[in-house]
Design an enzyme around this catalytic site. Structure first.
Site, PDB file in Angstrom:
ATOM      1  N   ASP A 257      -3.418   5.776  68.373  1.00 59.04           N
ATOM      2  CA  ASP A 257      -4.782   5.831  67.822  1.00 59.04           C
ATOM      3  C   ASP A 257      -4.770   6.675  66.541  1.00 59.04           C
ATOM      4  OD1 ASP A 257      -7.477   5.233  67.617  1.00 59.04           O
ATOM      5  OD2 ASP A 257      -8.128   6.546  69.237  1.00 59.04           O
ATOM      6  N   GLY A 293      -9.858   9.768  66.947  1.00 59.43           N
ATOM      7  CA  GLY A 293      -8.482   9.316  66.818  1.00 59.43           C
ATOM      8  C   GLY A 293      -7.558  10.519  66.838  1.00 59.43           C
TER       9      GLY A 293
HETATM   10 ZN   LIG Z   1      -9.140   3.805  67.789  1.00 58.32          ZN
END
Ligand SMILES: [Zn+2]
Length: 374
Positions: A257, A293
């Site tokens: 991410d 993230g």
């Molecule tokens: Zn993401």
């Protein structure tokens, strides 16, 4: 033809010997068990990447290409460029950049396998770091996006009206539907799985949880999931909860991410239209309200998981083999065996990446770039 000697992780376990390859692996030859040398494992496959080195896929243009080049240095040999919630025209611009990165692959760069559409078909009640502007999904909208770049994974909130009925149509297009950014109940999540959903987006983050009288998405994943992605930065999910998920979900796999802040110093960055701040390794929305993230790279993910006491072969499977199987590309990626693409990561005794080979092409490792990257 190149040859490397070391301890090679194959589907049959560790082999001490030589691996011979050009763009594909040609042979793996066992030698005397006394052969030492580095560990050689499959290249990492990251199915959830927004950015790195200051670039974000939502910037469009050559951003996806830059992100793929950046993550290759840390052992990622294939990835899904991941979009954020934004207006359809901005998502389309990002997808155009993703399609360009796929069409003009640079040797020594991670292969962009397609897009992971993380928004806008999610719940406004579970935005996490996603901006407002969610939309109800329709087949027509998804097909319009898919005409620009292949959508391999789509994150969907199944509790939104008509989304459950849409899942079989998306699956028929070859899209993996993942439950995520969702306030769904256990029952609705189970219905989504029965309709063909097959994964979960950053398990535990941006979803209803594990309450024993009111189980939600995470509980349904633990009870019924075969695959799920999880961010192992040890900030998004507690190590104990990672262990719990490893017991429950057979093919739990790991993603970064990663945002534009990956590989960059502390400071201000963007994630789609969101202003974010990197501080001490964490990336948060500028108002501090949510993690946004990560700044993770897959090599750091591997070392984090080793600190949990996991076995290197098991960690490797969850960074390479299972994501390849999930995406249906295990016949040529995710494992070291003759005939597969020569995507290799070479590790020293501290599990630091010393070399990366992408379809046989050597890429400068982070150690070589230590002077330029923090
Ligand atoms: Zn993401």
């Amino acid at each position: 033809m190149r040859q490397l000697r070391g301890q090679i992780l194959t589907p049959a376990g560790w082999i001490h010997g030589d691996i011979q390859f050009d763009d594909r692996i040609r042979a793996i030859k066992e030698r005397a068990a006394s052969v030492d040398g580095p560990r050689i494992i499959p290249g990492f496959i990251d199915l959830h990447v927004h950015g790195g080195a200051g670039r974000d896929v939502m910037q469009g243009g050559d951003a996806a290409r830059s992100v793929a080049a950046f993550h290759a240095r840390f052992g990622t040999t294939a990835l899904l460029a991941t979009t954020m919630t934004d207006s359809p025209s901005r998502v389309e611009a990002a997808l155009t950049g993703i399609a360009a990165a796929m069409a003009a692959h640079q040797p020594g760069s991670a292969r962009v396998l397609g897009a992971h559409l993380e928004g806008p078909f999610i719940s406004s009640t579970r935005l996490g770091a996603q901006p407002p502007g969610v939309l109800p999904a329709t087949l027509q909208k998804v097909q319009r996006f898919a005409a620009i770049a292949p959508i391999r994974v789509l994150t969907l909130a199944p509790e939104v009206a008509d989304h459950l009925d849409l899942i079989p149509e998306l699956v028929a297009q070859g899209i993996r539907v993942q439950v995520g950014h969702s306030s769904a109940s256990y029952e609705t999540t189970l219905a989504a799985l029965q309709q063909g959903a097959s994964g979960f987006t950053h398990l535990f983050n941006g979803m209803t949880g594990m309450s024993h009288r009111d189980p939600g998405v995470a509980a349904a994943a633990m009870a019924h999931g075969e695959y799920a992605e999880l961010i192992p930065d040890l900030e998004h999910v507690h190590p104990g909860t990672i262990r719990q998920a490893l017991r429950a979900i057979p093919k739990l796999y790991f993603i970064t991410d990663a945002t534009a802040a990956a590989g960059m110093p502390d400071g201000d960055y963007t994630l789609g239209t969101q202003a974010v701040v990197k501080c001490q390794g964490c990336v948060r929305l500028k108002d501090g309200s949510s993690l946004a993230g990560s700044s993770l790279t897959m090599d750091q993910a591997l070392r984090n998981l080793l600190t949990l006491g996991m076995d290197l072969a098991d960690v490797s499977a969850r960074l390479s083999r299972y994501p390849a199987e999930y995406l249906g590309i295990a016949h040529e990626r995710g494992q070291l065996r003759a005939g597969s693409l020569a995507d290799l990561v070479v590790l020293d005794e501290h599990a630091q990446v010393t070399d990366v080979y992408l379809e046989g092409v050597r890429c400068p490792a982070p150690a070589v770039l230590a002077g330029t990257l923090p």
